[in-house]
Design a protein around this motif. Structure first.
Motif, PDB file in Angstrom:
ATOM      1  N   ILE A  51       0.838  -1.200   0.000  1.00  7.45           N
ATOM      2  CA  ILE A  51       0.000   0.000   0.000  1.00  7.45           C
ATOM      3  C   ILE A  51       0.873   1.250   0.000  1.00  7.45           C
ATOM      4  O   ILE A  51       0.607   2.202  -0.734  1.00  7.45           O
ATOM      5  CB  ILE A  51      -0.967  -0.012   1.217  1.00  7.45           C
ATOM      6  CG1 ILE A  51      -2.032  -1.090   1.011  1.00  7.45           C
ATOM      7  CG2 ILE A  51      -1.619   1.358   1.412  1.00  7.45           C
ATOM      8  CD1 ILE A  51      -2.922  -1.325   2.206  1.00  7.45           C
ATOM      9  N   ASN A  52       1.921   1.255   0.810  1.00  9.66           N
ATOM     10  CA  ASN A  52       2.830   2.400   0.856  1.00  9.66           C
ATOM     11  C   ASN A  52       3.527   2.624  -0.483  1.00  9.66           C
ATOM     12  O   ASN A  52       3.718   3.758  -0.900  1.00  9.66           O
ATOM     13  CB  ASN A  52       3.862   2.242   1.984  1.00  9.66           C
ATOM     14  CG  ASN A  52       3.247   2.488   3.352  1.00  9.66           C
ATOM     15  OD1 ASN A  52       2.222   3.149   3.463  1.00  9.66           O
ATOM     16  ND2 ASN A  52       3.879   1.944   4.385  1.00  9.66           N
ATOM     17  N   LYS A  53       3.909   1.554  -1.173  1.00  9.12           N
ATOM     18  CA  LYS A  53       4.519   1.669  -2.496  1.00  9.12           C
ATOM     19  C   LYS A  53       3.541   2.312  -3.482  1.00  9.12           C
ATOM     20  O   LYS A  53       3.913   3.186  -4.267  1.00  9.12           O
ATOM     21  CB  LYS A  53       4.963   0.304  -3.014  1.00  9.12           C
ATOM     22  CG  LYS A  53       6.206  -0.223  -2.356  1.00  9.12           C
ATOM     23  CD  LYS A  53       6.574  -1.576  -2.940  1.00  9.12           C
ATOM     24  CE  LYS A  53       7.745  -2.184  -2.189  1.00  9.12           C
ATOM     25  NZ  LYS A  53       8.076  -3.514  -2.694  1.00  9.12           N
ATOM     26  N   TYR A  54       2.279   1.867  -3.434  1.00 11.09           N
ATOM     27  CA  TYR A  54       1.266   2.447  -4.318  1.00 11.09           C
ATOM     28  C   TYR A  54       1.029   3.920  -4.004  1.00 11.09           C
ATOM     29  O   TYR A  54       0.853   4.743  -4.909  1.00 11.09           O
ATOM     30  CB  TYR A  54      -0.057   1.677  -4.245  1.00 11.09           C
ATOM     31  CG  TYR A  54      -0.015   0.367  -4.982  1.00 11.09           C
ATOM     32  CD1 TYR A  54       0.345   0.311  -6.330  1.00 11.09           C
ATOM     33  CD2 TYR A  54      -0.351  -0.827  -4.347  1.00 11.09           C
ATOM     34  CE1 TYR A  54       0.391  -0.888  -7.016  1.00 11.09           C
ATOM     35  CE2 TYR A  54      -0.316  -2.028  -5.030  1.00 11.09           C
ATOM     36  CZ  TYR A  54       0.062  -2.059  -6.361  1.00 11.09           C
ATOM     37  OH  TYR A  54       0.094  -3.239  -7.034  1.00 11.09           O
ATOM     38  N   LYS A  55       1.021   4.270  -2.716  1.00 15.14           N
ATOM     39  CA  LYS A  55       0.851   5.673  -2.335  1.00 15.14           C
ATOM     40  C   LYS A  55       1.990   6.528  -2.901  1.00 15.14           C
ATOM     41  O   LYS A  55       1.761   7.616  -3.418  1.00 15.14           O
ATOM     42  CB  LYS A  55       0.819   5.826  -0.812  1.00 15.14           C
ATOM     43  CG  LYS A  55      -0.487   5.440  -0.176  1.00 15.14           C
ATOM     44  CD  LYS A  55      -0.414   5.690   1.326  1.00 15.14           C
ATOM     45  CE  LYS A  55      -1.692   5.282   2.009  1.00 15.14           C
ATOM     46  NZ  LYS A  55      -1.605   5.488   3.473  1.00 15.14           N
ATOM     47  N   ILE A  56       3.212   6.016  -2.791  1.00 18.48           N
ATOM     48  CA  ILE A  56       4.373   6.744  -3.306  1.00 18.48           C
ATOM     49  C   ILE A  56       4.261   6.926  -4.815  1.00 18.48           C
ATOM     50  O   ILE A  56       4.500   8.010  -5.346  1.00 18.48           O
ATOM     51  CB  ILE A  56       5.690   6.023  -2.909  1.00 18.48           C
ATOM     52  CG1 ILE A  56       5.915   6.154  -1.400  1.00 18.48           C
ATOM     53  CG2 ILE A  56       6.874   6.600  -3.683  1.00 18.48           C
ATOM     54  CD1 ILE A  56       7.049   5.305  -0.868  1.00 18.48           C
ATOM     55  N   ILE A  57       3.870   5.873  -5.508  1.00 17.55           N
ATOM     56  CA  ILE A  57       3.707   5.949  -6.967  1.00 17.55           C
ATOM     57  C   ILE A  57       2.627   6.977  -7.326  1.00 17.55           C
ATOM     58  O   ILE A  57       2.811   7.790  -8.229  1.00 17.55           O
ATOM     59  CB  ILE A  57       3.370   4.555  -7.560  1.00 17.55           C
ATOM     60  CG1 ILE A  57       4.600   3.648  -7.448  1.00 17.55           C
ATOM     61  CG2 ILE A  57       2.905   4.676  -9.003  1.00 17.55           C
ATOM     62  CD1 ILE A  57       4.316   2.196  -7.780  1.00 17.55           C
ATOM     63  N   ILE A  58       1.511   6.960  -6.608  1.00 11.50           N
ATOM     64  CA  ILE A  58       0.423   7.911  -6.871  1.00 11.50           C
ATOM     65  C   ILE A  58       0.892   9.335  -6.609  1.00 11.50           C
ATOM     66  O   ILE A  58       0.628  10.246  -7.407  1.00 11.50           O
ATOM     67  CB  ILE A  58      -0.829   7.557  -6.032  1.00 11.50           C
ATOM     68  CG1 ILE A  58      -1.457   6.270  -6.580  1.00 11.50           C
ATOM     69  CG2 ILE A  58      -1.835   8.704  -6.033  1.00 11.50           C
ATOM     70  CD1 ILE A  58      -2.560   5.696  -5.727  1.00 11.50           C
ATOM     71  N   TYR A  59       1.601   9.573  -5.507  1.00 12.61           N
ATOM     72  CA  TYR A  59       2.118  10.912  -5.213  1.00 12.61           C
ATOM     73  C   TYR A  59       3.081  11.392  -6.290  1.00 12.61           C
ATOM     74  O   TYR A  59       3.024  12.547  -6.722  1.00 12.61           O
ATOM     75  CB  TYR A  59       2.810  10.958  -3.844  1.00 12.61           C
ATOM     76  CG  TYR A  59       1.853  10.853  -2.675  1.00 12.61           C
ATOM     77  CD1 TYR A  59       0.649  11.543  -2.657  1.00 12.61           C
ATOM     78  CD2 TYR A  59       2.170  10.063  -1.576  1.00 12.61           C
ATOM     79  CE1 TYR A  59      -0.218  11.440  -1.589  1.00 12.61           C
ATOM     80  CE2 TYR A  59       1.309   9.961  -0.501  1.00 12.61           C
ATOM     81  CZ  TYR A  59       0.119  10.656  -0.509  1.00 12.61           C
ATOM     82  OH  TYR A  59      -0.736  10.566   0.549  1.00 12.61           O
ATOM     83  N   ILE A  60       3.959  10.513  -6.732  1.00 12.78           N
ATOM     84  CA  ILE A  60       4.914  10.887  -7.786  1.00 12.78           C
ATOM     85  C   ILE A  60       4.172  11.226  -9.077  1.00 12.78           C
ATOM     86  O   ILE A  60       4.487  12.220  -9.742  1.00 12.78           O
ATOM     87  CB  ILE A  60       5.959   9.766  -8.007  1.00 12.78           C
ATOM     88  CG1 ILE A  60       6.897   9.683  -6.794  1.00 12.78           C
ATOM     89  CG2 ILE A  60       6.758  10.001  -9.288  1.00 12.78           C
ATOM     90  CD1 ILE A  60       7.819   8.480  -6.788  1.00 12.78           C
TER      91      ILE A  60
END
Length: 192
Positions: A9-18
């Motif tokens: 989930i944290n990886k997906y959040k980072i990708i979405i923020y980027i």
């Protein structure tokens, strides 16, 4: 197992923020949000209305609404009524482009001026002639002073593909959230 799902989930959040940061950066490099100041473009644009401006330095045409900088008046929003090669005449209280009267636009009865627009020059007028300070006063503007085209819809006839007559709720959000709302609408096809 629980930690793995949190990491995912944290990886997906980072990708979405980027991705969001990238989209905002691209948006800010191609567009600008500007607030209309004054009544010079009424009824097309209202005082304090927020508009989306496409930053470009190419292919401006008669009747495009543009933003530009003026040394005496700051950032201005006006309509192009004459382009390179046109002859603009102010006489007998009327304005003519290449000998044809520009309906709805007036000038001082005593004014007699002729402008032959050079390469990269525009003659700009406000839609509300009685409230507008424009090329009738300061003469033609140069394309180098142009910031970009205002993207609006005029009387149900699209001038450009975006209608950003922002409602009161969006005005309260601020510029960053307005950009996000606008991006969302463009991506969902609500503004094309």
């Amino acid at each position: 197992m629980r930690q793995d799902s949190r990491k995912t989930i944290n990886k997906y959040k980072i990708i979405i923020y980027i991705l969001l940061i990238g989209i905002v950066l691209v948006f800010c490099s191609k567009f600008q949000i500007t607030r209309v100041s004054g009544q010079s473009m009424e009824p097309t644009l209202r005082n304090r209305q927020i508009v989306l401006v496409e930053k470009c330095k190419e292919k401006y045409e008669t009747n495009n609404i543009i933003t530009f900088t003026n040394n005496n008046y700051g950032v201005c929003v006006k309509r192009i009524k004459g382009v390179s090669g046109d002859t603009i005449e102010l006489k007998n209280g009327k304005i003519y482009r290449n000998g044809i009267e520009l309906s709805g636009y007036v000038c001082d009865e005593k004014s007699t001026q002729t402008f032959i627009l050079k390469e990269n020059e525009f003659f700009v007028l406000g839609d509300n002639a009685n409230e507008s300070i424009d090329s009738r006063l300061y003469g033609p503007i140069n394309v180098s002073d142009v910031i970009g085209k205002v993207l609006v819809k005029d009387n149900n006839k699209t001038i450009k593909k975006v209608d950003l007559i922002v409602n009161e709720d969006v005005k309260k959000l601020g510029y960053f959230k307005t950009i996000l709302v606008t991006l969302k609408d463009i991506l969902l096809g609500n503004m094309i």
